[in-house]
Design a protein around this motif. Structure first.
Motif, PDB file in Angstrom:
ATOM      1  N   TRP A   1      -7.903  11.326   1.703  1.00 40.44           N
ATOM      2  CA  TRP A   1      -7.406   9.730   1.550  1.00 40.44           C
ATOM      3  C   TRP A   1      -5.996   9.915   2.143  1.00 40.44           C
ATOM      4  O   TRP A   1      -5.673   9.145   2.814  1.00 40.44           O
ATOM      5  N   ASP A   2      -5.191  10.857   1.761  1.00 41.83           N
ATOM      6  CA  ASP A   2      -3.804  10.890   2.104  1.00 41.83           C
ATOM      7  C   ASP A   2      -3.694  11.151   3.726  1.00 41.83           C
ATOM      8  O   ASP A   2      -2.646  10.847   4.357  1.00 41.83           O
TER       9      ASP A   2
ATOM     10  N   ALA B   1      -6.515   0.241   2.640  1.00 41.96           N
ATOM     11  CA  ALA B   1      -6.031   1.503   2.068  1.00 41.96           C
ATOM     12  C   ALA B   1      -5.948   1.449   0.632  1.00 41.96           C
ATOM     13  O   ALA B   1      -5.342   2.523  -0.045  1.00 41.96           O
TER      14      ALA B   1
ATOM     15  N   SER C   1       0.816  -1.371   0.022  1.00 45.41           N
ATOM     16  CA  SER C   1      -0.027   0.004   0.073  1.00 45.41           C
ATOM     17  C   SER C   1       0.813   1.185   0.004  1.00 45.41           C
ATOM     18  O   SER C   1       2.100   1.167   0.307  1.00 45.41           O
ATOM     19  N   GLU C   2       0.432   2.334  -0.564  1.00 39.64           N
ATOM     20  CA  GLU C   2       1.179   3.654  -0.401  1.00 39.64           C
ATOM     21  C   GLU C   2       1.063   4.068   0.904  1.00 39.64           C
ATOM     22  O   GLU C   2       2.115   5.083   1.181  1.00 39.64           O
ATOM     23  N   ALA C   3       0.676   3.484   2.016  1.00 35.59           N
ATOM     24  CA  ALA C   3       0.979   4.017   3.289  1.00 35.59           C
ATOM     25  C   ALA C   3       2.033   3.402   3.812  1.00 35.59           C
ATOM     26  O   ALA C   3       2.589   3.897   4.848  1.00 35.59           O
TER      27      ALA C   3
ATOM     28  N   SER D   1      -0.402  -4.160   3.276  1.00 38.33           N
ATOM     29  CA  SER D   1      -1.857  -4.299   3.748  1.00 38.33           C
ATOM     30  C   SER D   1      -2.604  -5.546   3.668  1.00 38.33           C
ATOM     31  O   SER D   1      -2.001  -6.319   2.961  1.00 38.33           O
TER      32      SER D   1
ATOM     33  N   ARG E   1      -6.265   7.421   5.053  1.00 34.95           N
ATOM     34  CA  ARG E   1      -5.733   6.292   4.367  1.00 34.95           C
ATOM     35  C   ARG E   1      -6.886   5.352   4.441  1.00 34.95           C
ATOM     36  O   ARG E   1      -6.537   4.087   5.064  1.00 34.95           O
TER      37      ARG E   1
END
Length: 343
Positions: free
Chosen positions: A266-267, A116, A77-79, A83, A270
């Protein structure tokens, strides 16, 4: 249409399969045809699996194998950390009754959504994407296949899935903006009036509408009403936020602003997003993964990784070429077009 699917069938063999599209930031998407189940078609899974071919096993062993695979092959995930699979759609077929007959909306649709994700369902009108979203929300029961959230089957609506619809008038007009956001919190979360208002004000501030907390919906523009609906949905803190073409009726400038607001939210939080649209450009900008559905009845044609794109990409050569390529995947039905996509 028949010629296109006959060509794909000739590639994937008797077990069935679908196209997987991996959009690379350096150029056009690469299209690969595989014969495994859809959840086994991610690039990470192919890299890990290599040339190993799974044998046909019993139902219990298949479920165990699938669970083990997803634990290993969950996308990054970009987090940051990997995930886990949150939402699983497995061979879902949906129908609805019209005045004259029963209509098949989707046919054997399968995909997974991870924590996310910004997962987009993209396809032409009538492909069943909104019907599929309603089934995930628990409003429609599949005629076959299963829908599960965090490993539990979806058997009806729940506070863990909140829907933002396309229509502006989703807000009871006799309640203020803050009351609209707070009301479902009091009903579903059983918060006190003060706690619900505090959370409502927090999320209204997130969408830039804290100054309109005591205003009534009829005093707001269409875009502002949608921001209230988004604030109301986020305040519920759902496992999955479901959005059914929420910006389709807005003018172009407001639509872009709303897309930017959604990505900013979202940023910050998340959350997991499942977003329905028929705009290729919107799908590329809003989503990090896109599922392409064929015209009626909706079947899976491809999955696209679109995390490399943003509003800053629009107008660029790569972005325009990807739009054109996705358009061909969605609408070209001749075997020659499918061969071009496969190359």
């Amino acid at each position: 249409m028949r010629a296109w699917f006959e060509y794909v069938d000739s590639l994937v063999g008797p077990r069935g399969g679908c196209l997987y599209v991996d959009v690379l930031s350096a150029g056009l998407p690469n299209v690969n045809v595989t014969t495994s189940r859809f959840w086994e078609r991610t690039p990470a899974a192919r890299r890990e699996a290599g040339a190993v071919q799974r044998a046909v096993v019993g139902e219990r062993d298949a479920h165990a194998e699938r669970a083990a695979h997803n634990a290993q092959a969950a996308p990054q995930s970009e987090a940051g950390p990997r995930s886990e699979r949150l939402l699983a759609i497995d061979n879902v077929s949906l129908e609805y009754r019209s005045r004259e007959r029963i209509v098949r909306a989707t046919q054997d649709v399968s995909f997974d959504v991870y924590g996310a994700d910004r997962f987009v369902l993209l396809g032409p009108s009538g492909c069943g994407k909104s019907t599929l979203l309603k089934a995930i929300a628990g409003f429609i029961e599949p005629v076959s296949g299963t829908i599960s959230l965090a490993g539990e089957p979806v058997r009806g609506p729940g506070a863990d899935r909140v829907v933002v619809f396309q229509e502006f008038d989703q807000l009871p007009p006799w309640k203020t903006v803050a009351e609209n956001v707070a009301f479902p919190l009091r009903v579903a979360r059983k918060l006190s009036r003060a706690e619900a208002r505090e959370r409502a004000l927090h999320y209204l501030d997130k969408v830039g509408l804290a100054a309109f907390a005591d205003a009534y919906p009829h005093t707001l523009s269409g875009g502002m009403k949608q921001r209230v609906a988004i604030a109301r949905a986020l305040a519920m803190q759902p496992r999955v936020l479901l959005m059914d073409e929420p910006f389709a009726a807005l003018d172009a400038l407001t639509r872009r602003k709303m897309q930017e607001e959604l990505l900013r939210l979202w940023d910050d939080a998340r959350f997991t997003l499942l977003f329905v649209t028929h705009s290729i450009e919107e799908a590329l900008v809003v989503g990090n993964r896109i599922l392409l559905l064929s015209p009626h009845p909706g079947r899976v044609r491809a999955e696209v990784n679109s995390h490399a794109y943003s509003h800053a990409s629009m107008g660029g050569v790569d972005f325009r070429e990807s739009v054109a390529h996705i358009h061909r995947l969605l609408f070209d039905t001749h075997p020659e077009a499918a061969r071009e996509a496969h190359r």
